[in-house]
Design an enzyme around this catalytic site. Structure first.
Site, PDB file in Angstrom:
ATOM      1  N   TYR A 251       0.804  -1.216   0.000  1.00  0.00           N
ATOM      2  CA  TYR A 251       0.000   0.000   0.000  1.00  0.00           C
ATOM      3  C   TYR A 251       0.839   1.269   0.000  1.00  0.00           C
ATOM      4  O   TYR A 251       0.320   2.354   0.223  1.00  0.00           O
ATOM      5  CB  TYR A 251      -0.948   0.006   1.202  1.00  0.00           C
ATOM      6  CG  TYR A 251      -0.244   0.047   2.526  1.00  0.00           C
ATOM      7  CD1 TYR A 251       0.104   1.271   3.092  1.00  0.00           C
ATOM      8  CD2 TYR A 251       0.109  -1.110   3.192  1.00  0.00           C
ATOM      9  CE1 TYR A 251       0.781   1.335   4.289  1.00  0.00           C
ATOM     10  CE2 TYR A 251       0.789  -1.060   4.384  1.00  0.00           C
ATOM     11  CZ  TYR A 251       1.112   0.159   4.927  1.00  0.00           C
ATOM     12  OH  TYR A 251       1.796   0.209   6.102  1.00  0.00           O
TER      13      TYR A 251
ATOM     14  N   VAL B  33       8.149   3.580  -1.142  1.00  0.00           N
ATOM     15  CA  VAL B  33       9.092   4.144  -0.186  1.00  0.00           C
ATOM     16  C   VAL B  33      10.237   4.833  -0.929  1.00  0.00           C
ATOM     17  O   VAL B  33      10.782   4.297  -1.892  1.00  0.00           O
ATOM     18  CB  VAL B  33       9.638   3.048   0.758  1.00  0.00           C
ATOM     19  CG1 VAL B  33      10.620   3.643   1.760  1.00  0.00           C
ATOM     20  CG2 VAL B  33       8.486   2.366   1.474  1.00  0.00           C
TER      21      VAL B  33
ATOM     22  N   ASP C 218       2.807  -9.625  12.990  1.00  0.00           N
ATOM     23  CA  ASP C 218       3.531  -9.977  11.762  1.00  0.00           C
ATOM     24  C   ASP C 218       5.036  -9.920  11.987  1.00  0.00           C
ATOM     25  O   ASP C 218       5.785  -9.390  11.164  1.00  0.00           O
ATOM     26  CB  ASP C 218       3.119  -9.046  10.608  1.00  0.00           C
ATOM     27  CG  ASP C 218       3.526  -9.635   9.247  1.00  0.00           C
ATOM     28  OD1 ASP C 218       3.816 -10.851   9.175  1.00  0.00           O
ATOM     29  OD2 ASP C 218       3.565  -8.877   8.268  1.00  0.00           O
TER      30      ASP C 218
HETATM   31  N1  LIG Z   1      12.368   3.102   7.077  1.00  0.00           N
HETATM   32  C1  LIG Z   1      12.865   2.583   5.953  1.00  0.00           C
HETATM   33  N2  LIG Z   1      14.134   2.827   5.605  1.00  0.00           N
HETATM   34  C2  LIG Z   1      14.640   2.302   4.457  1.00  0.00           C
HETATM   35  N3  LIG Z   1      13.970   1.539   3.613  1.00  0.00           N
HETATM   36  C3  LIG Z   1      12.698   1.256   3.900  1.00  0.00           C
HETATM   37  C4  LIG Z   1      12.080   1.757   5.073  1.00  0.00           C
HETATM   38  N4  LIG Z   1      10.808   1.323   5.112  1.00  0.00           N
HETATM   39  C5  LIG Z   1      10.652   0.571   4.017  1.00  0.00           C
HETATM   40  N5  LIG Z   1      11.775   0.516   3.275  1.00  0.00           N
HETATM   41  C6  LIG Z   1      11.971  -0.186   1.997  1.00  0.00           C
HETATM   42  O1  LIG Z   1      10.775  -0.103   1.243  1.00  0.00           O
HETATM   43  C7  LIG Z   1      10.271  -1.386   0.945  1.00  0.00           C
HETATM   44  C8  LIG Z   1       8.771  -1.377   1.044  1.00  0.00           C
HETATM   45  O2  LIG Z   1       8.396  -1.224   2.381  1.00  0.00           O
HETATM   46  P1  LIG Z   1       6.932  -1.407   2.890  1.00  0.00           P
HETATM   47  O3  LIG Z   1       6.971  -1.392   4.379  1.00  0.00           O
HETATM   48  O4  LIG Z   1       6.051  -0.446   2.195  1.00  0.00           O
HETATM   49  O5  LIG Z   1       6.466  -2.790   2.352  1.00  0.00           O
HETATM   50  P2  LIG Z   1       6.868  -4.263   2.742  1.00  0.00           P
HETATM   51  O6  LIG Z   1       6.826  -4.404   4.203  1.00  0.00           O
HETATM   52  O7  LIG Z   1       8.143  -4.596   2.077  1.00  0.00           O
HETATM   53  O8  LIG Z   1       5.716  -5.070   2.059  1.00  0.00           O
HETATM   54  P3  LIG Z   1       4.228  -5.243   2.570  1.00  0.00           P
HETATM   55  O9  LIG Z   1       3.555  -3.920   2.405  1.00  0.00           O
HETATM   56  O10 LIG Z   1       3.668  -6.263   1.649  1.00  0.00           O
HETATM   57  O11 LIG Z   1       4.328  -5.691   3.990  1.00  0.00           O
HETATM   58  C9  LIG Z   1      10.919  -2.307   1.956  1.00  0.00           C
HETATM   59  O12 LIG Z   1      11.089  -3.587   1.440  1.00  0.00           O
HETATM   60  C10 LIG Z   1      12.253  -1.633   2.213  1.00  0.00           C
HETATM   61  O13 LIG Z   1      13.198  -2.023   1.243  1.00  0.00           O
END
Ligand SMILES: Nc1ncnc2c1ncn2[C@@H]1O[C@H](COP(=O)(O)OP(=O)(O)OP(=O)(O)O)[C@@H](O)[C@H]1O
Ligand SMILES: [Mg+2]
Lengths: 374, 372
Positions: free
Chosen positions: B26, B29, B137
């Site tokens: 959703y 990043v 999770d």
């Molecule tokens: N605080 C952060 N600092 C650096 N990179 C980040 C950070 N948060 C997220 N990312 C990067 O962005 C990607 C997407 O993050 P996001 O939390 O939106 O989704 P996800 O957890 O990977 O997937 P899902 O939404 O299916 O759980 C992550 O895989 C990571 O590589």
């Protein structure tokens, strides 16, 4: 997020002072004949949230959260420049999600349309399109700055009365306790306990419900509101009520909540209990003047509420004549208040188009975010 | 621009958005930085779609909890602002996650390293649980690692308040390999103990360097668990056969943990075994875990700054490949040195002007008097 109120966004960003509230309503006030009308709108909108919430089968806690969202939104926005009916729907929609009981956006739209279009409310043109509500949700969450955790007085009430468990009262009594987190207290010594019978506990619970019809939830921490509700419950036994009535001071009207309690049981508070109560209040180590002030505000809410009438529109009162009222002690109806709001909007529009000051008003600047008003 | 918009624009101006670094279900990043300090940050832009169905429930949960939770071992939400039709979360930038570290075969973990990660994990989780929040999770991929080595619990998209006893919750939570048996049996009334099971699985994975209980389906997950820990008896886990989705999986003998974790100390195995107790009520709490002898015995936990790092972390200073530059948002333009002077008007692009050609926005916070 049940324990630490002091560290919460609620405490840090959303307890506002009276000056802020005054400022927030200053421009709306220019478009009403009597300041009371703004407070009556506050009652009206809270009632609508409650009714829409019930249509959507939301728990009391969710309705309370929706109402707080609504109040917070209008710390930053004007009644006369927005569409409170869509905001109400959005508040219910977001609160349901924030409180883990999501409802489908379609249901919210159709229930809102159904309810608002009733003759008694006279709201026409509630949008039938999901995307309008979704868009309002976005503005709402933005203006709430993503602060979606709201603390409520219910838990303090139950904790103080030694009813931490959810099943203290039967569900008929308005879901007392259902959905209220239990947990350690976030203030006070944790020693104070009050033996409250079911009846008075219910009364205090209902008083808390009623406080959402005003802006009390923006002004005071929830535990203070709970204490004020207990205070009112206990001091307003029949005798004091009579005395107050004799002086012509405001007293709570008979219960107007849809959840009417039966009989006189809930007004029963023995003198002995009052004795304990003095010690109990002292032991809480909270500001008693503040408690008294909140209690006063609740009482004035009840007085004002006495002027609000849900009577069906065929009674004729206030049906169409929004213009003629000069803002005395007249009884107002939902239809009147809807009309009032529409007139406020029109007046606002006229002012912006033809500024009295003669200065060019930056309509486009002020109203960057457009709206199709349904 | 009214006061609300000005406040939002002021918040927005503090952050500069650079390139995209990842995408979740959703959100997209981006890497970015704080204008005033140059500190690295991440901007998580929540997809609102074309206002079809409203905000994703995961997004609501994530912002809801991150706005409240502040702890060294929970990812820090620094700010929120809206731009056009997006909500933007400003997060501390985290270089990597525990999954990448576990998978990096060039790294050697010492028992003291594992102890350090476990301590940080339990501290963050204890804080969540103290606030009655279930994460639901936990897995290595959701435990992010900061440049100073601190472990941060992230991804609160499935989190929720621990409900009152007697209030049903969904059992479709927690990634399968880390999901406790009560959820696999369809239990709808559960507690903080579900997260502890996940932590136990992660603990084992840190020692094994491979997932401990990798089931291939929900049914196979139960079999995998029972194969490792033995089929639970009624005595071990009273009432489990009455759970909604209970099925008899077959009898597997209990093998001592020692057989698999040959190098582990007795304290280590004792704590691990307490995290993966069948009966949820007997599972150790995060608070008690932090007081477990494991954390007080030698070797002491490695200082976070001395923990094994992936190549990505050590070269984090070097710029990353430019996956995609976001073209539609107005942040970059506001970042120029010219915009920093106090009191200057915000750059043109920052103004959220709603002109006629922006047809996607036909309602707003405010009424449209221009159209009247
Ligand atoms: N605080 C952060 N600092 C650096 N990179 C980040 C950070 N948060 C997220 N990312 C990067 O962005 C990607 C997407 O993050 P996001 O939390 O939106 O989704 P996800 O957890 O990977 O997937 P899902 O939404 O299916 O759980 C992550 O895989 C990571 O590589
Ligand atoms: Mg994730």
């Amino acid at each position: 997020m049940a324990t630490d109120f002091w560290a919460s966004s609620h405490n840090k960003r959303w307890i506002v002072d009276r000056a802020t509230l005054k400022q927030a309503r200053a421009e709306d006030l220019q478009y009403v004949h009597s300041p009371d009308h703004i407070d009556l709108l506050n009652i009206y909108f809270a009632n609508l949230i409650g009714m829409l919430g019930k249509k959507l089968s939301l728990r009391q806690r969710v309705i309370a959260t929706a109402t707080v969202f609504f109040r917070r939104f209008y710390v930053k926005n004007l009644y006369c420049e927005t569409d409170p009916f869509i905001v109400i729907a959005a508040c219910c929609y977001v609160a349901a999600k924030a409180e883990e009981s999501p409802v489908h956006i379609k249901n919210v739209v159709s229930e809102s349309r159904l309810m608002f279009s009733q003759e008694g409310y006279g709201v026409k043109n509630f949008p039938s399109d999901n995307s309008k509500l979704a868009e309002m949700e976005f503005y709402l969450v933005s203006d709430l700055e993503c602060d979606l955790v709201v603390f409520h007085p219910y838990r303090t009430l139950l904790t103080l009365c030694g009813r931490e468990s959810a099943c203290a009262l039967d569900t008929e009594a308005g879901e007392v306790g259902v959905g209220i987190d239990s947990g350690p207290r976030y203030w006070g010594t944790g020693e104070g306990r009050l033996e409250l019978e079911e009846g008075p506990l219910q009364t205090a619970w209902f008083i808390i419900n009623d406080t959402y019809r005003s802006e009390i939830c923006l002004l005071y921490p929830p535990h203070m509101i709970a204490i004020a509700a207990i205070y009112l419950t206990l001091v307003l036994n029949d005798k004091t009520r009579e005395a107050i009535q004799a002086q012509g001071a405001p007293v709570p009207p008979p219960r107007r909540s849809s959840r009417t309690t039966s009989g006189s049981a809930h007004r029963k508070s023995a003198p002995a209990q009052q004795q304990d109560f003095v010690g109990f209040m002292a032991g809480l180590r909270v500001s008693l003047p503040t408690v008294a002030m909140i209690a006063q505000e609740i009482l004035s809410l009840y007085t004002l509420w006495g002027r609000y009438s849900d009577t069906p529109p065929e009674s004729g009162l206030g049906g169409n004549g929004a213009g003629e009222h000069s803002g005395g002690d007249d009884v107002v109806t939902p239809a009147f208040l809807t009309q009032l709001l529409l007139r406020m909007r029109e007046a606002r529009l006229a002012d912006l188009a033809h500024p009295a000051s003669g200065q060019p008003v930056a309509v486009n600047k002020r109203l960057e975010r457009t709206q199709a008003a349904g | 621009m009214d006061a609300v918009e000005r406040a939002n624009a002021d918040r927005q101006k503090k952050w500069v958005k650079d390139q995209k670094v990842g995408e979740g279900t959703y959100a997209v990043v981006y890497r970015g930085r704080e204008l005033a300090t140059g500190r690295k940050i991440a901007i998580k832009k929540i997809k609102v779609g074309q206002f079809k169905d409203g905000l994703d429930m995961s997004a609501v949960r994530e912002v809801k909890y991150l706005r409240e939770l502040h702890h060294p071992n929970v990812i820090e939400l620094l700010d929120v602002f809206s731009s056009k039709t997006n909500l933007n979360l400003v997060l501390e930038f985290l270089d990597t996650d525990l999954e990448m570290i576990i998978k990096d075969r060039s790294l050697v973990f010492l028992p003291a390293d594992i102890k350090s990660w476990m301590a940080m994990m339990f501290r963050g989780l204890e804080f969540c649980h103290r606030n009655f929040i279930l994460h639901r999770d936990l897995k290595p991929n959701n435990l992010l690692i900061a440049s100073d080595g601190q472990l941060k619990i992230a991804d609160f998209g499935l989190a929720r308040d621990a409900a009152d006893p007697g209030y049903k919750m969904t059992c479709q939570v927690i990634t399968r390999w880390y999901r406790p048996p009560e959820l696999l049996f369809g239990c709808r009334y559960y507690s903080t103990a579900v997260d502890i099971w996940s932590v136990g699985c992660i603990f084992a994975e840190l020692m094994l360097r491979t997932p401990y209980l990798p089931g291939e389906s929900d049914m196979d997950q139960l079999k995998t668990i029972f194969r490792a820990l033995g089929t639970p008896t009624e005595e071990e886990w009273p009432g489990h056969t009455k759970l909604p989705d209970y099925v008899s999986i077959g009898q597997f003998p209990r093998t001592p943990l020692r057989d698999l974790f040959t190098a582990a100390t007795a304290d280590t195995l004792n704590l691990l075994s307490k995290c993966i107790v069948y009966e949820p009520r007997k599972r150790i709490s995060a608070k008690d875990a932090l007081n477990h002898p494991y954390f007080f015995a030698l070797p002491y936990p490695t200082h976070p700054s001395k923990l094994p790092k992936t190549i990505a972390q050590t070269t984090a200073a070097a710029s990353r490949p430019l996956d995609e530059v976001d073209g539609n948002v107005d942040l970059n333009s506001g970042a120029g040195p010219g915009a920093t002077a106090a009191g200057t008007a915000p750059p043109k692009k920052l103004k959220r002007k709603l002109s006629g050609h922006d047809t996607s926005r036909n309602i707003a916070r405010k009424l449209d008097f221009t159209a009247a």
